[in-house]
Design a protein around this motif. Structure first.
Motif, PDB file in Angstrom:
ATOM      1  N   PRO A 165      61.128 -30.456 -12.272  1.00  0.00           N
ATOM      2  CA  PRO A 165      61.001 -29.347 -11.905  1.00  0.00           C
ATOM      3  C   PRO A 165      61.579 -28.179 -12.790  1.00  0.00           C
ATOM      4  N   GLY A 166      60.908 -27.090 -12.895  1.00  0.00           N
ATOM      5  CA  GLY A 166      61.179 -26.011 -13.584  1.00  0.00           C
ATOM      6  C   GLY A 166      60.648 -25.833 -15.162  1.00  0.00           C
ATOM      7  N   GLY A 167      59.680 -27.139 -15.167  1.00  0.00           N
ATOM      8  CA  GLY A 167      59.169 -27.434 -16.660  1.00  0.00           C
ATOM      9  C   GLY A 167      57.654 -26.723 -16.487  1.00  0.00           C
ATOM     10  N   SER A 168      57.329 -26.893 -17.908  1.00  0.00           N
ATOM     11  CA  SER A 168      55.743 -26.380 -18.074  1.00  0.00           C
ATOM     12  C   SER A 168      54.877 -27.498 -18.707  1.00  0.00           C
ATOM     13  N   LEU A 169      53.561 -27.350 -18.303  1.00  0.00           N
ATOM     14  CA  LEU A 169      52.600 -28.096 -18.808  1.00  0.00           C
ATOM     15  C   LEU A 169      51.430 -26.977 -19.304  1.00  0.00           C
ATOM     16  N   LYS A 170      50.725 -27.407 -20.059  1.00  0.00           N
ATOM     17  CA  LYS A 170      49.425 -26.587 -20.425  1.00  0.00           C
ATOM     18  C   LYS A 170      48.088 -27.705 -20.284  1.00  0.00           C
ATOM     19  N   LEU A 171      47.359 -27.392 -19.299  1.00  0.00           N
ATOM     20  CA  LEU A 171      46.053 -28.140 -19.169  1.00  0.00           C
ATOM     21  C   LEU A 171      44.870 -27.781 -19.820  1.00  0.00           C
ATOM     22  N   SER A 172      43.828 -28.568 -20.441  1.00  0.00           N
ATOM     23  CA  SER A 172      42.912 -27.790 -21.098  1.00  0.00           C
ATOM     24  C   SER A 172      41.571 -28.634 -20.480  1.00  0.00           C
ATOM     25  N   LEU A 214      44.898 -24.101 -18.533  1.00  0.00           N
ATOM     26  CA  LEU A 214      45.721 -23.637 -17.429  1.00  0.00           C
ATOM     27  C   LEU A 214      47.370 -23.753 -17.983  1.00  0.00           C
ATOM     28  N   GLN A 215      47.813 -22.667 -18.207  1.00  0.00           N
ATOM     29  CA  GLN A 215      49.293 -22.784 -18.514  1.00  0.00           C
ATOM     30  C   GLN A 215      50.296 -22.806 -17.306  1.00  0.00           C
ATOM     31  N   MET A 216      50.992 -23.748 -17.085  1.00  0.00           N
ATOM     32  CA  MET A 216      51.680 -23.790 -15.725  1.00  0.00           C
ATOM     33  C   MET A 216      53.121 -23.817 -16.217  1.00  0.00           C
ATOM     34  N   ASN A 217      53.806 -22.965 -15.598  1.00  0.00           N
ATOM     35  CA  ASN A 217      55.393 -22.474 -15.763  1.00  0.00           C
ATOM     36  C   ASN A 217      56.106 -22.706 -14.476  1.00  0.00           C
ATOM     37  N   ARG A 218      57.448 -22.783 -14.679  1.00  0.00           N
ATOM     38  CA  ARG A 218      58.056 -23.061 -13.495  1.00  0.00           C
ATOM     39  C   ARG A 218      57.624 -24.099 -12.433  1.00  0.00           C
ATOM     40  N   LEU A 219      57.395 -25.265 -12.831  1.00  0.00           N
ATOM     41  CA  LEU A 219      56.577 -26.019 -11.854  1.00  0.00           C
ATOM     42  C   LEU A 219      57.507 -26.664 -10.800  1.00  0.00           C
ATOM     43  N   LYS A 220      56.977 -26.788  -9.716  1.00  0.00           N
ATOM     44  CA  LYS A 220      57.561 -27.167  -8.527  1.00  0.00           C
ATOM     45  C   LYS A 220      57.171 -28.627  -8.180  1.00  0.00           C
ATOM     46  N   PRO A 221      57.932 -29.433  -7.370  1.00  0.00           N
ATOM     47  CA  PRO A 221      57.403 -30.757  -6.899  1.00  0.00           C
ATOM     48  C   PRO A 221      56.063 -30.502  -6.014  1.00  0.00           C
ATOM     49  N   SER A 222      56.032 -29.357  -5.321  1.00  0.00           N
ATOM     50  CA  SER A 222      54.745 -29.220  -4.638  1.00  0.00           C
ATOM     51  C   SER A 222      53.465 -28.676  -5.521  1.00  0.00           C
ATOM     52  N   TYR A 241      29.641 -28.194 -12.006  1.00  0.00           N
ATOM     53  CA  TYR A 241      29.990 -29.407 -12.800  1.00  0.00           C
ATOM     54  C   TYR A 241      31.688 -29.663 -12.575  1.00  0.00           C
ATOM     55  N   TRP A 242      31.934 -31.025 -12.439  1.00  0.00           N
ATOM     56  CA  TRP A 242      33.385 -31.270 -12.306  1.00  0.00           C
ATOM     57  C   TRP A 242      33.619 -32.187 -13.331  1.00  0.00           C
ATOM     58  N   GLY A 243      35.024 -31.986 -13.687  1.00  0.00           N
ATOM     59  CA  GLY A 243      35.703 -33.032 -14.634  1.00  0.00           C
ATOM     60  C   GLY A 243      36.379 -34.132 -13.801  1.00  0.00           C
ATOM     61  N   GLN A 244      36.893 -35.272 -14.562  1.00  0.00           N
ATOM     62  CA  GLN A 244      37.392 -36.351 -13.959  1.00  0.00           C
ATOM     63  C   GLN A 244      38.785 -36.463 -13.367  1.00  0.00           C
ATOM     64  N   GLY A 245      39.648 -35.150 -13.438  1.00  0.00           N
ATOM     65  CA  GLY A 245      40.704 -34.828 -13.223  1.00  0.00           C
ATOM     66  C   GLY A 245      41.633 -35.347 -14.063  1.00  0.00           C
ATOM     67  N   THR A 246      43.143 -34.705 -13.862  1.00  0.00           N
ATOM     68  CA  THR A 246      44.172 -35.169 -14.581  1.00  0.00           C
ATOM     69  C   THR A 246      45.482 -34.951 -13.884  1.00  0.00           C
ATOM     70  N   GLN A 247      46.279 -36.000 -13.965  1.00  0.00           N
ATOM     71  CA  GLN A 247      47.589 -36.005 -12.871  1.00  0.00           C
ATOM     72  C   GLN A 247      48.648 -35.133 -13.486  1.00  0.00           C
ATOM     73  N   VAL A 248      49.145 -34.453 -12.479  1.00  0.00           N
ATOM     74  CA  VAL A 248      50.362 -33.779 -12.805  1.00  0.00           C
ATOM     75  C   VAL A 248      51.410 -34.334 -11.884  1.00  0.00           C
ATOM     76  N   THR A 249      52.668 -34.589 -12.246  1.00  0.00           N
ATOM     77  CA  THR A 249      53.571 -34.994 -11.374  1.00  0.00           C
ATOM     78  C   THR A 249      54.870 -34.319 -11.782  1.00  0.00           C
ATOM     79  N   VAL A 250      55.386 -33.548 -10.733  1.00  0.00           N
ATOM     80  CA  VAL A 250      56.823 -32.604 -10.936  1.00  0.00           C
ATOM     81  C   VAL A 250      57.687 -33.436 -10.132  1.00  0.00           C
ATOM     82  N   SER A 251      58.523 -34.027 -11.054  1.00  0.00           N
ATOM     83  CA  SER A 251      59.539 -34.820 -10.393  1.00  0.00           C
ATOM     84  C   SER A 251      60.835 -34.993 -11.123  1.00  0.00           C
ATOM     85  N   SER A 252      62.051 -34.983 -10.792  1.00  0.00           N
ATOM     86  CA  SER A 252      63.179 -35.171 -11.451  1.00  0.00           C
ATOM     87  C   SER A 252      63.558 -36.983 -11.503  1.00  0.00           C
TER      88      SER A 252
END
Length: 117
Positions: A13-20, A82-90, A106-117
């Motif tokens: 939580p509070g971290g960042s990820l960038k999806l492409s 998609l730059q994601m900052n201040r990530l929350k568990p939600s 068109y759709w992609g296959q998806g990528t999992q994002v998990t926000v957890s301590s």
């Protein structure tokens, strides 16, 4: 036609990820690019969209991510980010990239994002 997402993972939580989202097999610049997400046990929801075409791209965001997420695109390399900052568990969900123009969707296959301590 392909849309391929990458960049997901586990973050505290509070971290960042960038999806492409990388597109191929279609005229990427024309398309509206959107990110959706599907949390566990819930329906898919729209996170953010960015316009396509000749005009300067404009992005819109769901209220739940406004001010924390930034969506932008680089048509030269046929990618959206998609730059994601201040990530929350939600924010935990499978994130999907979508490309839409006229009747093409068109759709992609998806990528999992998990926000957890």
């Amino acid at each position: 036609v392909q849309l391929v997402e990458s960049g997901g993972g586990l973050v505290q939580p509070g971290g960042s990820l960038k999806l492409s989202c990388a597109g191929s097999g279609f005229t990427f610049s024309r398309y509206v690019i959107s990110w959706y997400r599907q949390p566990p046990g819930k329906e898919r929801e729209l996170v953010a969209s960015i316009s396509g075409g000749l005009s300067e791209p404009e992005a819109d965001y769901a209220d739940s991510v406004k001010g924390r997420f930034t969506l932008y695109r680089d048509n030269d390399v046929k990618k959206a980010y998609l730059q994601m900052n201040r990530l929350k568990p939600s924010d935990t969900a499978v994130y999907y990239c979508n490309a839409k123009w006229m009747a093409n969707n068109y759709w992609g296959q998806g990528t999992q994002v998990t926000v957890s301590s």
